[in-house]
Design an enzyme around this catalytic site. Structure first.
Site, PDB file in Angstrom:
ATOM      1  N   LYS A  26      -7.326  -7.526  -0.536  1.00 15.63           N
ATOM      2  CA  LYS A  26      -8.763  -7.840  -0.407  1.00 15.63           C
ATOM      3  C   LYS A  26      -8.955  -9.254   0.159  1.00 15.63           C
ATOM      4  CE  LYS A  26      -9.591  -7.013  -4.810  1.00 15.63           C
ATOM      5  NZ  LYS A  26      -8.229  -6.569  -5.264  1.00 15.63           N
ATOM      6  N   ARG A  51     -16.856  -4.257  -9.655  1.00 17.05           N
ATOM      7  CA  ARG A  51     -15.643  -3.776 -10.287  1.00 17.05           C
ATOM      8  C   ARG A  51     -15.926  -2.788 -11.411  1.00 17.05           C
ATOM      9  NH1 ARG A  51     -12.036  -8.225  -8.901  1.00 17.05           N
ATOM     10  NH2 ARG A  51     -10.025  -7.755  -9.782  1.00 17.05           N
ATOM     11  N   ARG A  87       3.844 -13.139  -4.302  1.00 20.25           N
ATOM     12  CA  ARG A  87       2.783 -14.136  -4.193  1.00 20.25           C
ATOM     13  C   ARG A  87       2.882 -15.164  -5.327  1.00 20.25           C
ATOM     14  NH1 ARG A  87      -3.310 -12.207  -4.685  1.00 20.25           N
ATOM     15  NH2 ARG A  87      -2.697 -12.249  -6.870  1.00 20.25           N
ATOM     16  N   ARG A 105      -0.428 -18.177  -9.287  1.00 18.10           N
ATOM     17  CA  ARG A 105      -1.631 -17.759 -10.023  1.00 18.10           C
ATOM     18  C   ARG A 105      -1.250 -17.355 -11.444  1.00 18.10           C
ATOM     19  NH1 ARG A 105      -5.619 -13.624  -6.951  1.00 18.10           N
ATOM     20  NH2 ARG A 105      -5.631 -12.610  -9.001  1.00 18.10           N
ATOM     21  N   ARG A 126      -3.796  -5.594 -15.365  1.00 18.88           N
ATOM     22  CA  ARG A 126      -4.806  -5.552 -14.296  1.00 18.88           C
ATOM     23  C   ARG A 126      -4.844  -4.170 -13.645  1.00 18.88           C
ATOM     24  NH1 ARG A 126      -2.466 -10.406 -11.186  1.00 18.88           N
ATOM     25  NH2 ARG A 126      -3.828  -9.816  -9.456  1.00 18.88           N
TER      26      ARG A 126
HETATM   27  P1  AP5 Z   1      -4.190 -10.332  -1.520  1.00 18.36           P
HETATM   28  O1  AP5 Z   1      -4.941 -10.345  -0.250  1.00 18.36           O
HETATM   29  O2  AP5 Z   1      -4.098 -11.583  -2.294  1.00 18.36           O
HETATM   30  O3  AP5 Z   1      -4.685  -9.102  -2.424  1.00 18.36           O
HETATM   31  P2  AP5 Z   1      -5.962  -8.965  -3.336  1.00 18.36           P
HETATM   32  O4  AP5 Z   1      -6.402  -7.557  -3.249  1.00 18.36           O
HETATM   33  O5  AP5 Z   1      -6.942 -10.032  -3.021  1.00 18.36           O
HETATM   34  O6  AP5 Z   1      -5.274  -9.196  -4.740  1.00 18.36           O
HETATM   35  P3  AP5 Z   1      -5.796  -9.977  -6.007  1.00 18.36           P
HETATM   36  O7  AP5 Z   1      -4.615 -10.202  -6.891  1.00 18.36           O
HETATM   37  O8  AP5 Z   1      -6.597 -11.177  -5.621  1.00 18.36           O
HETATM   38  O9  AP5 Z   1      -6.738  -8.900  -6.628  1.00 18.36           O
HETATM   39  P4  AP5 Z   1      -7.303  -8.798  -8.044  1.00 18.36           P
HETATM   40  O10 AP5 Z   1      -8.375  -7.811  -7.890  1.00 18.36           O
HETATM   41  O11 AP5 Z   1      -6.285  -8.534  -9.075  1.00 18.36           O
HETATM   42  O12 AP5 Z   1      -7.769 -10.318  -8.337  1.00 18.36           O
HETATM   43  P5  AP5 Z   1      -9.154 -11.102  -8.264  1.00 18.36           P
HETATM   44  O13 AP5 Z   1      -8.880 -12.473  -7.854  1.00 18.36           O
HETATM   45  O14 AP5 Z   1     -10.160 -10.321  -7.521  1.00 18.36           O
HETATM   46  O15 AP5 Z   1      -2.714  -9.822  -1.182  1.00 18.36           O
HETATM   47  C1  AP5 Z   1      -1.707  -9.815  -2.176  1.00 18.36           C
HETATM   48  C2  AP5 Z   1      -0.348 -10.181  -1.526  1.00 18.36           C
HETATM   49  O16 AP5 Z   1       0.013  -9.150  -0.627  1.00 18.36           O
HETATM   50  C3  AP5 Z   1      -0.407 -11.476  -0.714  1.00 18.36           C
HETATM   51  O17 AP5 Z   1       0.749 -12.215  -0.942  1.00 18.36           O
HETATM   52  C4  AP5 Z   1      -0.502 -10.993   0.723  1.00 18.36           C
HETATM   53  O18 AP5 Z   1       0.115 -11.864   1.625  1.00 18.36           O
HETATM   54  C5  AP5 Z   1       0.217  -9.644   0.679  1.00 18.36           C
HETATM   55  N1  AP5 Z   1      -0.382  -8.697   1.640  1.00 18.36           N
HETATM   56  C6  AP5 Z   1      -1.716  -8.471   1.826  1.00 18.36           C
HETATM   57  N2  AP5 Z   1      -1.911  -7.555   2.779  1.00 18.36           N
HETATM   58  C7  AP5 Z   1      -0.682  -7.166   3.197  1.00 18.36           C
HETATM   59  C8  AP5 Z   1      -0.224  -6.236   4.174  1.00 18.36           C
HETATM   60  N3  AP5 Z   1      -1.079  -5.523   4.930  1.00 18.36           N
HETATM   61  N4  AP5 Z   1       1.114  -6.090   4.346  1.00 18.36           N
HETATM   62  C9  AP5 Z   1       1.968  -6.821   3.623  1.00 18.36           C
HETATM   63  N5  AP5 Z   1       1.611  -7.722   2.683  1.00 18.36           N
HETATM   64  C10 AP5 Z   1       0.304  -7.892   2.478  1.00 18.36           C
HETATM   65  O19 AP5 Z   1      -9.597 -11.110  -9.792  1.00 18.36           O
HETATM   66  C11 AP5 Z   1      -8.834 -11.825 -10.743  1.00 18.36           C
HETATM   67  C12 AP5 Z   1      -9.472 -11.725 -12.122  1.00 18.36           C
HETATM   68  O20 AP5 Z   1     -10.766 -12.333 -12.090  1.00 18.36           O
HETATM   69  C13 AP5 Z   1      -9.719 -10.320 -12.653  1.00 18.36           C
HETATM   70  O21 AP5 Z   1      -8.560  -9.789 -13.268  1.00 18.36           O
HETATM   71  C14 AP5 Z   1     -10.868 -10.569 -13.629  1.00 18.36           C
HETATM   72  O22 AP5 Z   1     -10.380 -11.143 -14.815  1.00 18.36           O
HETATM   73  C15 AP5 Z   1     -11.692 -11.617 -12.905  1.00 18.36           C
HETATM   74  N6  AP5 Z   1     -12.723 -11.009 -12.046  1.00 18.36           N
HETATM   75  C16 AP5 Z   1     -12.787 -11.107 -10.679  1.00 18.36           C
HETATM   76  N7  AP5 Z   1     -13.842 -10.422 -10.211  1.00 18.36           N
HETATM   77  C17 AP5 Z   1     -14.463  -9.884 -11.288  1.00 18.36           C
HETATM   78  C18 AP5 Z   1     -15.595  -9.048 -11.445  1.00 18.36           C
HETATM   79  N8  AP5 Z   1     -16.300  -8.622 -10.392  1.00 18.36           N
HETATM   80  N9  AP5 Z   1     -15.944  -8.666 -12.697  1.00 18.36           N
HETATM   81  C19 AP5 Z   1     -15.251  -9.091 -13.773  1.00 18.36           C
HETATM   82  N10 AP5 Z   1     -14.153  -9.870 -13.698  1.00 18.36           N
HETATM   83  C20 AP5 Z   1     -13.756 -10.276 -12.459  1.00 18.36           C
HETATM   84 MG    MG Z   2      -7.812 -11.627  -4.076  1.00 14.27          MG
END
Ligand code: AP5
Ligand code: MG
Length: 192
Positions: free
Chosen positions: A14, A89, A128, A134, A145
């Site tokens: 994402k 979410r 990552r 992180r 997660r």
């Molecule tokens: P990356 O782009 O970082 O993936 P991502 O989908 O953004 O992963 P996240 O870990 O950020 O998602 P998440 O939903 O768990 O966390 P969030 O921060 O939203 O890519 C991951 C890796 O893969 C990277 O190293 C990248 O280089 C590699 N990669 C990417 N694309 C690739 C490809 N095509 N090929 C090869 N490699 C690739 O949320 C964190 C926490 O915040 C949640 O757990 C919750 O506690 C809270 N939170 C956030 N939003 C909410 C909400 N709306 N409601 C309630 N709590 C929330």
């Molecule tokens: Mg992310």
């Protein structure tokens, strides 16, 4: 204004794809995860509340998250397009987003689901972890997660299909980062 939801499991790309879309179209990007991590880093009251949830892989309560999202969105009034990364979410967040946009004469333009085989995601996130450190990128929290994703977030796929807003883009390993991003960008070009 386009309002594009980038959807997917933890590690599905994402954040990575949002950054590339922003670069290609000069859109703005709201990552709720990044917003919360900044609050934690700055030691704010909100950050203190958020940390307990994030560290255990749980979601921040809907009402709190919806208020944060709305105030962030209201700073982007002149934007050509906003990418929502990590929001909604839950079904409650999706309903709230729909209502918030309606109140502002806007609507969700599309939801793009990054369809990535789950067997690839743990490795991506552990890799990552060595680069970004992180706090929630450890095996135990990542598993939690995924669980939360399946129970609370994946049901949104049906919700978006019901709204006629669903677009799935499937990842295959030969695509790499650039190939996946290009597919998404090609799709967005058809709706701008
Ligand atoms: P990356 O782009 O970082 O993936 P991502 O989908 O953004 O992963 P996240 O870990 O950020 O998602 P998440 O939903 O768990 O966390 P969030 O921060 O939203 O890519 C991951 C890796 O893969 C990277 O190293 C990248 O280089 C590699 N990669 C990417 N694309 C690739 C490809 N095509 N090929 C090869 N490699 C690739 O949320 C964190 C926490 O915040 C949640 O757990 C919750 O506690 C809270 N939170 C956030 N939003 C909410 C909400 N709306 N409601 C309630 N709590 C929330
Ligand atoms: Mg992310």
């Amino acid at each position: 204004m386009l309002n594009i939801v980038i959807f997917g499991a933890p590690g599905s790309g994402k954040g990575t794809n949002s950054a590339l879309i922003v670069e290609a179209f000069k859109f703005d990007h709201i990552s709720t995860g990044d917003v919360l991590r900044t609050e934690i880093k700055n030691g704010t009251e909100l950050g203190k509340i958020a940390q307990a949830y994030i560290d255990h892989g749980n979601l921040i309560p809907d009402e709190l998250m919806i208020n944060i999202l709305a105030s962030k969105y209201d700073t982007l009034k002149d934007s050509k397009g906003v990418i929502f990364d990590g929001f909604p979410r839950t079904i409650a967040q999706a309903e709230a987003l729909k209502k918030m946009l309606e109140e502002r004469g806007e609507k969700i333009s599309t939801m793009i689901n990054l369809e990535v085989d789950e067997s690839l995601l743990m490795d991506r996130l552990l890799r990552r972890a060595t680069l970004e450190g992180r706090a929630d990128d450890n095996e135990v929290t990542i598993k939690k997660r995924f669980e939360v994703y399946h129970s609370q977030t994946a049901p949104l796929i049906e919700w978006f299909k019901g709204e006629g807003l669903y677009k799935g883009i499937a990842y295959t390993e030969d695509m790499g980062i650039e190939g996946m991003a290009n597919k998404i960008i090609e799709y967005i070009k058809t709706i701008v």
